[in-house]
Design a protein around this motif. Structure first.
Motif, short mmCIF file in Angstrom:
data_model
loop_
_atom_site.label_atom_id
_atom_site.label_comp_id
_atom_site.label_asym_id
_atom_site.label_seq_id
_atom_site.Cartn_x
_atom_site.Cartn_y
_atom_site.Cartn_z
N LEU A 1 0.81 -1.22 0.00
CA LEU A 1 0.00 0.00 0.00
C LEU A 1 0.84 1.27 0.00
CD1 LEU A 1 -2.88 -1.02 2.43
CD2 LEU A 1 -2.94 -0.87 -0.07
N THR A 2 2.04 1.22 0.56
CA THR A 2 2.89 2.41 0.56
C THR A 2 3.70 2.56 -0.72
OG1 THR A 2 4.68 1.21 1.67
CG2 THR A 2 3.13 2.44 3.06
N GLY A 3 3.70 1.56 -1.57
CA GLY A 3 4.45 1.66 -2.82
C GLY A 3 5.93 1.45 -2.64
N ASN A 4 6.31 0.74 -1.60
CA ASN A 4 7.71 0.48 -1.30
C ASN A 4 8.30 -0.47 -2.34
OD1 ASN A 4 10.16 -0.04 -0.06
ND2 ASN A 4 9.25 -0.05 1.99
N ILE A 5 9.56 -0.26 -2.66
CA ILE A 5 10.23 -1.09 -3.66
C ILE A 5 10.51 -2.50 -3.15
CG2 ILE A 5 12.58 -0.44 -3.05
CD1 ILE A 5 13.13 -0.34 -6.10
N SER A 6 10.42 -2.71 -1.84
CA SER A 6 10.75 -4.03 -1.31
C SER A 6 9.76 -5.10 -1.76
CB SER A 6 10.84 -3.99 0.22
OG SER A 6 9.61 -3.66 0.78
N ILE A 7 8.57 -4.75 -2.19
CA ILE A 7 7.65 -5.76 -2.72
C ILE A 7 8.21 -6.34 -4.02
CG2 ILE A 7 6.14 -4.23 -4.05
CD1 ILE A 7 4.87 -7.05 -1.88
N LEU A 8 8.87 -5.49 -4.82
CA LEU A 8 9.52 -5.99 -6.03
C LEU A 8 10.74 -6.83 -5.69
CD1 LEU A 8 9.39 -2.75 -8.20
CD2 LEU A 8 7.88 -4.71 -8.32
N LEU A 9 11.49 -6.41 -4.69
CA LEU A 9 12.67 -7.17 -4.28
C LEU A 9 12.27 -8.52 -3.71
CD1 LEU A 9 14.77 -4.32 -2.63
CD2 LEU A 9 14.86 -5.16 -4.98
N ASN A 10 11.18 -8.56 -2.95
CA ASN A 10 10.71 -9.84 -2.41
C ASN A 10 10.23 -10.77 -3.51
OD1 ASN A 10 11.29 -9.06 0.18
ND2 ASN A 10 9.23 -8.34 0.61
N ALA A 11 9.61 -10.22 -4.54
CA ALA A 11 9.19 -11.05 -5.68
C ALA A 11 10.41 -11.61 -6.40
CB ALA A 11 8.32 -10.25 -6.63
#
Length: 143
Positions: A58-68
């Protein structure tokens, strides 16, 4: 200089984040091959660790991409494609330093092998070389 419309960039970021957010459990289900209690596992993923995956999304943090990307690396590691795992982990380690700890993961899954040890030394040397180059280019970033 290129100028982008703010709404287009936000929609693109939302699209990329949605793909990354939903790909993490799908990739992990392919690794662990669990089909029973599928929805329970999805809820567990969404709300584990205090709901951090939802708040990061929800915050648009880049870590969601890194976790993927990390989940994709684990998928390659489970398929015994170690070089892809090391390449993805090297990219992640350049972006976020704490991912370096996961270079020891192949040792816990397999015996200490010469090939794994050589790959570990090679990829860690490349990462340290890149960090060294960036240190000499801009020392203020490392202080």
């Amino acid at each position: 200089m290129a100028s982008f419309d703010y709404n287009i960039v936000v929609k693109l970021w939302l699209f990329i984040s949605l793909i990354a957010f939903f790909s993490i459990p799908i990739i992990l289900f392919k690794i662990y091959k669990t089909q029973e209690y599928f929805y329970l596992h999805i809820l567990f993923f969404l709300f584990c660790f205090g709901g951090i995956s939802i708040s990061v999304f929800l915050t648009g943090n880049i870590s969601i991409l890194l976790n993927a990307l990390f989940a994709l690396g684990l998928f390659f590691l489970s398929k015994k494609k170690d070089n892809f795992f090391y390449i993805i982990l090297s990219i992640l380690s350049i972006i976020k330093f704490p991912y370096l700890i996961f270079f020891g993961l192949p040792f816990s899954l397999r015996n200490l092998d010469y090939k794994i040890f050589f790959n570990l030394i090679l990829y860690l040397s490349i990462i340290l070389l890149i960090y060294g180059i960036f240190y000499f280019i801009n020392k203020e970033l490392f202080i």
